[in-house]
Design a protein around this motif. Structure first.
Motif, PDB file in Angstrom:
ATOM      1  N   LEU A 222       9.868 -48.999  -5.802  1.00 51.21           N
ATOM      2  CA  LEU A 222       9.394 -48.783  -4.428  1.00 51.21           C
ATOM      3  C   LEU A 222       9.211 -47.309  -4.109  1.00 51.21           C
ATOM      4  N   GLY A 223       9.797 -46.431  -4.898  1.00 50.83           N
ATOM      5  CA  GLY A 223       9.559 -45.002  -4.744  1.00 50.83           C
ATOM      6  C   GLY A 223      10.502 -44.334  -3.761  1.00 50.83           C
ATOM      7  N   LEU A 224      10.056 -43.261  -3.172  1.00 46.98           N
ATOM      8  CA  LEU A 224      10.917 -42.393  -2.373  1.00 46.98           C
ATOM      9  C   LEU A 224      10.970 -42.762  -0.901  1.00 46.98           C
ATOM     10  N   ARG A 225      10.330 -43.862  -0.522  1.00 43.38           N
ATOM     11  CA  ARG A 225      10.388 -44.242   0.887  1.00 43.38           C
ATOM     12  C   ARG A 225      11.832 -44.607   1.270  1.00 43.38           C
ATOM     13  N   LYS A 226      12.212 -44.269   2.501  1.00 43.76           N
ATOM     14  CA  LYS A 226      13.542 -44.614   2.976  1.00 43.76           C
ATOM     15  C   LYS A 226      13.664 -46.122   3.172  1.00 43.76           C
ATOM     16  N   SER A 227      14.831 -46.642   2.895  1.00 43.98           N
ATOM     17  CA  SER A 227      15.027 -48.087   3.034  1.00 43.98           C
ATOM     18  C   SER A 227      16.503 -48.426   3.179  1.00 43.98           C
ATOM     19  N   VAL A 228      16.746 -49.644   3.631  1.00 45.92           N
ATOM     20  CA  VAL A 228      18.056 -50.292   3.605  1.00 45.92           C
ATOM     21  C   VAL A 228      17.885 -51.544   2.763  1.00 45.92           C
ATOM     22  N   TYR A 229      18.839 -51.830   1.864  1.00 47.70           N
ATOM     23  CA  TYR A 229      18.725 -53.038   1.054  1.00 47.70           C
ATOM     24  C   TYR A 229      20.007 -53.855   1.162  1.00 47.70           C
ATOM     25  N   GLY A 230      19.908 -55.130   0.827  1.00 46.11           N
ATOM     26  CA  GLY A 230      21.074 -55.995   0.865  1.00 46.11           C
ATOM     27  C   GLY A 230      20.778 -57.341   0.245  1.00 46.11           C
ATOM     28  N   THR A 231      21.823 -58.156   0.089  1.00 45.54           N
ATOM     29  CA  THR A 231      21.651 -59.486  -0.506  1.00 45.54           C
ATOM     30  C   THR A 231      22.178 -60.542   0.440  1.00 45.54           C
ATOM     31  N   PHE A 232      21.503 -61.702   0.420  1.00 45.82           N
ATOM     32  CA  PHE A 232      21.901 -62.826   1.261  1.00 45.82           C
ATOM     33  C   PHE A 232      21.309 -64.088   0.661  1.00 45.82           C
ATOM     34  N   GLY A 233      22.131 -65.119   0.481  1.00 48.83           N
ATOM     35  CA  GLY A 233      21.646 -66.408   0.000  1.00 48.83           C
ATOM     36  C   GLY A 233      20.936 -66.337  -1.334  1.00 48.83           C
ATOM     37  N   GLY A 234      21.353 -65.433  -2.225  1.00 47.72           N
ATOM     38  CA  GLY A 234      20.749 -65.339  -3.547  1.00 47.72           C
ATOM     39  C   GLY A 234      19.479 -64.515  -3.597  1.00 47.72           C
ATOM     40  N   SER A 235      19.095 -63.879  -2.496  1.00 45.24           N
ATOM     41  CA  SER A 235      17.878 -63.067  -2.467  1.00 45.24           C
ATOM     42  C   SER A 235      18.217 -61.613  -2.151  1.00 45.24           C
ATOM     43  N   LEU A 236      17.362 -60.723  -2.614  1.00 40.23           N
ATOM     44  CA  LEU A 236      17.448 -59.310  -2.276  1.00 40.23           C
ATOM     45  C   LEU A 236      16.485 -59.032  -1.122  1.00 40.23           C
ATOM     46  N   TYR A 237      16.954 -58.291  -0.126  1.00 40.86           N
ATOM     47  CA  TYR A 237      16.128 -57.906   1.005  1.00 40.86           C
ATOM     48  C   TYR A 237      16.056 -56.384   1.063  1.00 40.86           C
ATOM     49  N   VAL A 238      14.870 -55.871   1.358  1.00 42.59           N
ATOM     50  CA  VAL A 238      14.681 -54.440   1.528  1.00 42.59           C
ATOM     51  C   VAL A 238      13.893 -54.223   2.811  1.00 42.59           C
ATOM     52  N   VAL A 239      14.478 -53.471   3.747  1.00 42.90           N
ATOM     53  CA  VAL A 239      13.737 -53.045   4.945  1.00 42.90           C
ATOM     54  C   VAL A 239      13.227 -51.650   4.637  1.00 42.90           C
ATOM     55  N   LEU A 240      11.907 -51.532   4.540  1.00 39.66           N
ATOM     56  CA  LEU A 240      11.266 -50.328   4.009  1.00 39.66           C
ATOM     57  C   LEU A 240      10.498 -49.598   5.107  1.00 39.66           C
ATOM     58  N   MET A 241      10.704 -48.291   5.211  1.00 42.91           N
ATOM     59  CA  MET A 241       9.858 -47.480   6.080  1.00 42.91           C
ATOM     60  C   MET A 241       8.464 -47.433   5.455  1.00 42.91           C
ATOM     61  N   TYR A 242       7.438 -47.802   6.242  1.00 39.83           N
ATOM     62  CA  TYR A 242       6.095 -47.913   5.667  1.00 39.83           C
ATOM     63  C   TYR A 242       5.061 -47.576   6.736  1.00 39.83           C
ATOM     64  N   SER A 243       4.118 -46.756   6.381  1.00 37.46           N
ATOM     65  CA  SER A 243       3.034 -46.403   7.290  1.00 37.46           C
ATOM     66  C   SER A 243       1.725 -46.908   6.700  1.00 37.46           C
ATOM     67  N   GLY A 244       1.161 -47.944   7.309  1.00 35.47           N
ATOM     68  CA  GLY A 244      -0.074 -48.527   6.795  1.00 35.47           C
ATOM     69  C   GLY A 244      -0.207 -49.956   7.262  1.00 35.47           C
ATOM     70  N   THR A 245      -1.104 -50.700   6.642  1.00 36.15           N
ATOM     71  CA  THR A 245      -1.318 -52.088   7.038  1.00 36.15           C
ATOM     72  C   THR A 245      -0.304 -52.992   6.356  1.00 36.15           C
ATOM     73  N   VAL A 246      -0.065 -54.139   6.952  1.00 37.09           N
ATOM     74  CA  VAL A 246       0.857 -55.104   6.374  1.00 37.09           C
ATOM     75  C   VAL A 246       0.330 -55.596   5.026  1.00 37.09           C
ATOM     76  N   GLN A 247      -0.980 -55.792   4.914  1.00 47.86           N
ATOM     77  CA  GLN A 247      -1.556 -56.264   3.650  1.00 47.86           C
ATOM     78  C   GLN A 247      -1.310 -55.254   2.534  1.00 47.86           C
ATOM     79  N   ASN A 248      -1.477 -53.962   2.813  1.00 46.87           N
ATOM     80  CA  ASN A 248      -1.213 -52.952   1.789  1.00 46.87           C
ATOM     81  C   ASN A 248       0.253 -52.918   1.404  1.00 46.87           C
ATOM     82  N   ALA A 249       1.131 -53.070   2.391  1.00 46.58           N
ATOM     83  CA  ALA A 249       2.561 -53.109   2.102  1.00 46.58           C
ATOM     84  C   ALA A 249       2.882 -54.281   1.187  1.00 46.58           C
ATOM     85  N   ARG A 250       2.239 -55.408   1.433  1.00 46.78           N
ATOM     86  CA  ARG A 250       2.494 -56.577   0.600  1.00 46.78           C
ATOM     87  C   ARG A 250       2.027 -56.348  -0.832  1.00 46.78           C
TER      88      ARG A 250
END
Length: 592
Positions: A430-458
């Motif tokens: 994911l690179g140098l963008r700031k983020s918070v990560y964690g695990t829940f229910g067997g999945s990894l979650y990342v809340v990522l600081m992102y500037s752009g469209t949702v489609q590009n983020a995806r």
């Protein structure tokens, strides 16, 4: 055995001789609307003064006669005291540059009635000024006064002021909740802003009296957004005066960290290397990982806890939002009780653990922070929790949140601390963008600081093995809210003049509407393909007002009608957004 330091404060009464206080709270006024907080303020201030060695006379809702009797009796008690303190909360009024404190039965239909129905403040000041004691009068009575509306003036030249006038203290220290001629706020909570600030500092060990009043002033200005500025009249002697004596440092065993094991065979060089890695990472997750394998002393040393204290940014500490950070770290009653018990066990006496963080618990936390040279904020943060042997919330590898604030992660150091290789590779991708990560229910979650469209983020997330998150249950939604709750960088706060709505817009996630659908309400799907069995829309969202195809992505948002201060609100519900200018996104991936 590793050794820590703990503060032992002698009883204030033993250190400073006889201390007496009269505390009056007038709330139940008979001829004007009641005041909500003075009775609470008086009760809480009384309790705090008792804890620091004062003999307190607490009186509530006094009429004119009872108020005079209480003041007369207190003058006798103060004659041989070393410290005499009067605290009054209620209504006050200034007429012709003379201040009066108002009993609950006063009608004050004319300005001339004030001499017969109210108590002169200067009479109180003079009554205790003759003794050799340190004399303090604290007045939280500068509120907007409803008596003025119906009061007839006996003379057009006779002035009736707003707030209270400056006072000639005559050897008495007089503290006003608001500077002379200005008004104080009653407050929206249990206490007025002035009482709240006093309660935060009055029990702090080693806080010199002059500095105590200055800290109270600064805190009230913060609590009222600059509207209210307390003021102190009179002068203090040259020597330092402490309501609670300076603390004495005594060597005691350091607190034991839950779940921390120090393998005797671990080489010292490896221990130091892991500790250095944790110092660089400096996140909740990083310290949790290192605490599993390091000696107790490594995670309770002064410099270590001071580094942990830096996890919360200075601007957050100065903003008065520490309560929200504490709530995120200790979200349930059991955790709060455990912290109180740990404070008691280590000599920072806070009373019976009840899960309610009142003035005594705040004082205990401040004493702990003072012991380790931390900023004495009185709120539990990561340093306080780890120093007392507690983990934030219930963090395990199956369910954890890496940090309260988004950071750029130090991948080599996380690897050295033993973070999952799968997680470190994703973060690296994911690179140098700031983020918070964690695990829940067997999945990894990342809340990522992102500037752009949702489609590009995806598209970028998919290259790293993730996708926009599918939030399919209330428990999963609550977990994601915990991830985003503390960091305002995830949100945009604004006001829509067309709809006259204040809003706080947060991260986008993987819920989207098929643009081919004519209805704004139907056609919503998860990018992951999971069935839609749970939604958490704001009231009236999604709706047709957005136009066909123009709002096709879901994000967290809070709304309120009119111009509101919503900086401290945490959005928990969903809004249908355009997805064109994402500020942050929630990503999800399955862990092996």
């Amino acid at each position: 055995m590793a050794i820590g330091l703990i503060l032992i404060a002698p009883l204030a009464a033993e250190a400073n001789g006889k201390r007496v206080a009269l505390v009056v709270g007038n709330s139940a006024y008979q001829h004007v609307p009641n005041l909500r907080n003075p009775a609470n303020d008086a009760q809480d201030i009384s309790n705090a003064l008792k804890r620091i060695g004062f003999t307190v006379t607490l009186q509530k809702d006094l009429n004119y006669t009872d108020m005079r009797i209480a003041l007369r009796d207190f003058t006798k008690a103060a004659a041989d005291a070393e410290v005499a303190l009067v605290y009054f909360a209620g209504h006050g009024i200034e007429i012709e540059n003379t201040n009066y404190l108002i009993p609950v039965n006063a009608a004050l239909r004319s300005d001339r009635d004030v001499e017969f129905e109210a108590i002169r403040l200067d009479a109180i000041v003079k009554s205790i000024a003759g003794s050799s004691a340190l004399n303090i009068v604290i007045v939280d009575a500068c509120r907007n006064n409803p008596f003025l509306a119906n009061m007839k003036q006996g003379s057009i030249t006779r002035s009736i002021g707003s707030g209270l006038a400056a006072v000639e203290s005559g050897g008495v220290v007089v503290g006003y909740a608001a500077r002379g001629g200005t008004l104080a706020q009653d407050g929206d909570g249990r206490n007025s802003p002035y009482a709240q600030a006093l309660l935060e500092y009055i029990e702090q060990p080693g806080l010199e009296l002059g500095k105590l009043f200055r800290k109270v002033r600064d805190r009230v200005i913060t609590l009222t957004d600059g509207y209210q500025e307390p003021f102190v009249y009179g002068s203090l002697p040259g020597k330092d005066i402490f309501l609670v004596p300076k603390i004495e440092k005594v060597a005691l065993p350091a607190p034991d960290l839950q779940g921390s094991v120090a393998p005797a065979s671990q080489p010292l060089a490896k221990q130091e290397s892991a500790l250095a890695a944790a110092m660089k990472v400096n996140t909740i997750r990083g310290w949790d990982l290192v605490s599993r394998s390091q000696p107790i002393a490594a995670t309770t040393a002064y410099e270590t806890l001071q580094r942990m204290d830096e996890i919360t940014p200075a601007w957050i500490k100065n903003s008065g939002r520490l309560g929200a950070i504490e709530a995120a770290l200790l979200p349930d009653l059991a955790q709060k009780k455990k912290l109180q018990q740990s404070l008691n066990d280590n000599g920072f006496e806070v009373g019976v653990p009840d899960g309610v963080f009142g003035p005594r618990t705040r004082a205990g936390i401040r004493a702990f922070q003072a012991n380790y040279g931390l900023e004495q904020a009185g709120y539990a943060d990561v340093a306080v929790l780890f120093g007392l042997g507690l983990r934030p919330h219930v963090e395990t590898d199956e369910s954890f949140i890496s940090n309260s604030f988004a950071v750029r992660h130090s991948i080599p150091e996380l690897e050295q601390l033993g973070e999952s290789e799968e997680i470190t590779q994703i973060l690296k991708c994911l690179g140098l963008r700031k983020s918070v990560y964690g695990t829940f229910g067997g999945s990894l979650y990342v809340v990522l600081m992102y500037s752009g469209t949702v489609q590009n983020a995806r598209r970028e997330a998919q290259q790293c093995g993730l996708d926009l998150a599918a939030i399919t249950s209330s428990a999963e939604n609550a977990f994601v809210v915990r991830m985003i709750a503390s960091d305002p960088a995830f949100f945009e706060v604004g006001y829509d003049s067309k709809t006259r709505t204040s809003y706080k817009a947060g991260p986008y996630f993987g819920f989207r509407k098929d643009p081919k659908e004519d209805s704004a309400i139907t056609g919503w799907r998860w990018f992951s393909g999971e069935p839609v069995g749970y939604t958490n829309w704001l009231p009236s969202k999604p709706n047709r007002n957005h136009g066909k195809g123009s709002k096709t992505y879901a994000q967290f948002q809070y709304e309120a009608r009119g111009r509101r201060d919503i900086d401290n609100v945490v959005p928990t519900m969903w809004f249908d957004g355009s997805g064109r200018n994402a500020r942050s996104v929630v990503l999800e991936g399955t862990l092996e």
